[in-house]
Motif scaffolding. Structure first.
Motif, PDB file in Angstrom:
ATOM      1  N   LYS A 105      42.024  18.121  36.569  1.00  0.00           N
ATOM      2  CA  LYS A 105      42.716  19.387  37.206  1.00  0.00           C
ATOM      3  C   LYS A 105      41.575  20.360  37.415  1.00  0.00           C
ATOM      4  O   LYS A 105      40.569  20.677  36.667  1.00  0.00           O
ATOM      5  CB  LYS A 105      43.805  19.894  36.478  1.00  0.00           C
ATOM      6  N   THR A 106      41.819  21.162  38.379  1.00  0.00           N
ATOM      7  CA  THR A 106      40.814  22.595  38.474  1.00  0.00           C
ATOM      8  C   THR A 106      41.659  23.804  37.742  1.00  0.00           C
ATOM      9  O   THR A 106      42.884  24.039  38.316  1.00  0.00           O
ATOM     10  CB  THR A 106      40.675  22.826  39.979  1.00  0.00           C
ATOM     11  N   ILE A 107      41.230  24.420  37.003  1.00  0.00           N
ATOM     12  CA  ILE A 107      41.640  25.499  36.582  1.00  0.00           C
ATOM     13  C   ILE A 107      40.736  26.996  36.918  1.00  0.00           C
ATOM     14  O   ILE A 107      39.586  26.972  36.608  1.00  0.00           O
ATOM     15  CB  ILE A 107      41.532  25.735  34.952  1.00  0.00           C
ATOM     16  N   ILE A 108      41.599  27.833  37.383  1.00  0.00           N
ATOM     17  CA  ILE A 108      40.988  28.958  38.100  1.00  0.00           C
ATOM     18  C   ILE A 108      41.731  30.201  37.357  1.00  0.00           C
ATOM     19  O   ILE A 108      42.903  30.661  37.681  1.00  0.00           O
ATOM     20  CB  ILE A 108      41.164  29.010  39.500  1.00  0.00           C
ATOM     21  N   PRO A 109      40.933  30.785  36.395  1.00  0.00           N
ATOM     22  CA  PRO A 109      41.541  31.977  35.856  1.00  0.00           C
ATOM     23  C   PRO A 109      41.491  33.297  36.332  1.00  0.00           C
ATOM     24  O   PRO A 109      40.469  33.538  37.379  1.00  0.00           O
ATOM     25  CB  PRO A 109      40.566  32.170  34.533  1.00  0.00           C
ATOM     26  N   PHE A 110      42.411  34.065  36.285  1.00  0.00           N
ATOM     27  CA  PHE A 110      42.419  35.445  36.722  1.00  0.00           C
ATOM     28  C   PHE A 110      43.130  36.369  35.803  1.00  0.00           C
ATOM     29  O   PHE A 110      43.876  35.897  35.116  1.00  0.00           O
ATOM     30  CB  PHE A 110      43.216  35.505  38.342  1.00  0.00           C
ATOM     31  N   ALA A 111      42.598  37.604  35.962  1.00  0.00           N
ATOM     32  CA  ALA A 111      43.210  38.596  34.758  1.00  0.00           C
ATOM     33  C   ALA A 111      43.309  39.831  35.327  1.00  0.00           C
ATOM     34  O   ALA A 111      42.685  40.189  36.352  1.00  0.00           O
ATOM     35  CB  ALA A 111      42.279  38.512  33.684  1.00  0.00           C
ATOM     36  N   THR A 112      44.094  40.627  34.565  1.00  0.00           N
ATOM     37  CA  THR A 112      44.259  41.982  34.686  1.00  0.00           C
ATOM     38  C   THR A 112      43.748  42.751  33.550  1.00  0.00           C
ATOM     39  O   THR A 112      43.793  42.221  32.510  1.00  0.00           O
ATOM     40  CB  THR A 112      45.701  42.326  34.859  1.00  0.00           C
ATOM     41  N   SER A 113      43.166  43.957  33.843  1.00  0.00           N
ATOM     42  CA  SER A 113      42.630  44.724  32.673  1.00  0.00           C
ATOM     43  C   SER A 113      42.666  46.237  33.238  1.00  0.00           C
ATOM     44  O   SER A 113      42.347  46.465  34.320  1.00  0.00           O
ATOM     45  CB  SER A 113      41.269  44.154  32.422  1.00  0.00           C
ATOM     46  N   GLY A 114      42.668  47.130  32.178  1.00  0.00           N
ATOM     47  CA  GLY A 114      42.335  48.660  32.724  1.00  0.00           C
ATOM     48  C   GLY A 114      41.157  48.732  33.022  1.00  0.00           C
ATOM     49  O   GLY A 114      40.869  49.501  33.961  1.00  0.00           O
ATOM     50  N   SER A 115      40.044  48.054  32.399  1.00  0.00           N
ATOM     51  CA  SER A 115      38.849  48.452  32.380  1.00  0.00           C
ATOM     52  C   SER A 115      37.724  47.015  32.128  1.00  0.00           C
ATOM     53  O   SER A 115      36.670  47.097  32.797  1.00  0.00           O
ATOM     54  CB  SER A 115      38.146  49.557  31.767  1.00  0.00           C
ATOM     55  N   SER A 116      38.138  46.263  31.194  1.00  0.00           N
ATOM     56  CA  SER A 116      37.538  45.238  30.811  1.00  0.00           C
ATOM     57  C   SER A 116      37.230  44.278  32.029  1.00  0.00           C
ATOM     58  O   SER A 116      38.167  44.031  32.505  1.00  0.00           O
ATOM     59  CB  SER A 116      38.072  44.728  29.620  1.00  0.00           C
ATOM     60  N   GLY A 117      36.167  43.599  31.940  1.00  0.00           N
ATOM     61  CA  GLY A 117      35.742  42.387  32.866  1.00  0.00           C
ATOM     62  C   GLY A 117      36.208  41.321  32.050  1.00  0.00           C
ATOM     63  O   GLY A 117      36.946  41.175  31.148  1.00  0.00           O
ATOM     64  N   MET A 118      35.854  40.157  32.696  1.00  0.00           N
ATOM     65  CA  MET A 118      36.242  38.685  32.152  1.00  0.00           C
ATOM     66  C   MET A 118      35.501  38.441  30.627  1.00  0.00           C
ATOM     67  O   MET A 118      36.053  37.592  29.939  1.00  0.00           O
ATOM     68  CB  MET A 118      36.002  37.708  33.126  1.00  0.00           C
ATOM     69  N   GLY A 119      34.423  38.972  30.314  1.00  0.00           N
ATOM     70  CA  GLY A 119      33.923  38.863  29.070  1.00  0.00           C
ATOM     71  C   GLY A 119      33.586  37.379  28.938  1.00  0.00           C
ATOM     72  O   GLY A 119      32.837  36.785  29.715  1.00  0.00           O
ATOM     73  N   HIS A 120      33.757  36.720  27.749  1.00  0.00           N
ATOM     74  CA  HIS A 120      33.505  35.557  27.318  1.00  0.00           C
ATOM     75  C   HIS A 120      34.627  34.482  27.538  1.00  0.00           C
ATOM     76  O   HIS A 120      34.861  33.510  26.930  1.00  0.00           O
ATOM     77  CB  HIS A 120      32.943  35.372  26.069  1.00  0.00           C
ATOM     78  N   THR A 121      35.666  34.747  28.352  1.00  0.00           N
ATOM     79  CA  THR A 121      36.766  34.126  28.794  1.00  0.00           C
ATOM     80  C   THR A 121      36.654  32.742  28.841  1.00  0.00           C
ATOM     81  O   THR A 121      37.201  31.676  28.268  1.00  0.00           O
ATOM     82  CB  THR A 121      37.629  34.727  29.989  1.00  0.00           C
ATOM     83  N   ASN A 122      35.650  32.270  29.832  1.00  0.00           N
ATOM     84  CA  ASN A 122      35.620  30.892  30.103  1.00  0.00           C
ATOM     85  C   ASN A 122      35.194  30.049  28.654  1.00  0.00           C
ATOM     86  O   ASN A 122      35.238  28.981  28.466  1.00  0.00           O
ATOM     87  CB  ASN A 122      34.644  30.715  31.202  1.00  0.00           C
TER      88      ASN A 122
END
Length: 158
Positions: A105-122
């Protein structure tokens, strides 16, 4: 190709974005709900003893999910939404991923944040879905219009 937008939203911001995305691309939607809902006190990142602080400081912690998704096998692409906590996805996202066989399966993360980026999410999510194709995630402002979300999503299945 069958698509799902699965999301966790502690305060409602990610929920609105996920609903807008699902509507824009014609995907099914699923809210990831914790067995024990988070309170305002639980989400106080300035309190080192708050529930979210304790969970995020222990990367092995897996908050239980109340509502397992039926028939996950029918989905090819899963857009996975969440708020950014401590520069990564909340650990309940790992719980969600680890409940299923996501092979191929293909997993595509998306996020909300006041100011932070995706950081080390993956990096934090990869071990929870090792046989899936984990795409690089994107952080969106809460008010991102549906058309922009649709254009973003289309890059993954052109």
């Amino acid at each position: 190709m069958k698509q799902l937008v699965a999301y966790f939203s502690a305060g409602g911001v990610t929920k609105k974005l996920a609903e807008r995305l699902a509507g824009a691309i014609g995907a099914d939607i699923h809210q990831i709900q914790p067995e024990i809902p988070y309170t305002t006190a639980d989400l106080d990142w300035t309190d080192k003893t708050s529930r979210s602080s304790v969970e995020m400081n222990d990367k092995t912690f897996r908050p239980p999910v109340a509502n397992k998704m039926a028939h996950m096998e029918q989905y090819d692409v899963i857009y996975l939404g969440f708020p950014i906590w401590w520069y990564v996805a909340p650990t309940i996202i790992n719980t969600f991923l680890e409940q299923y066989d996501l092979t191929g399966k293909t997993i595509i993360p998306f996020a909300t944040s006041g100011s932070s980026g995706m950081g080390h999410t993956n990096k934090e999510l990869q071990d929870s879905c090792p046989k899936a194709v984990l795409k690089e995630g994107t952080r969106f402002p809460a008010d991102t219009p549906a058309e922009k979300l649709k254009t973003w999503a289309e890059q993954f299945y052109r």
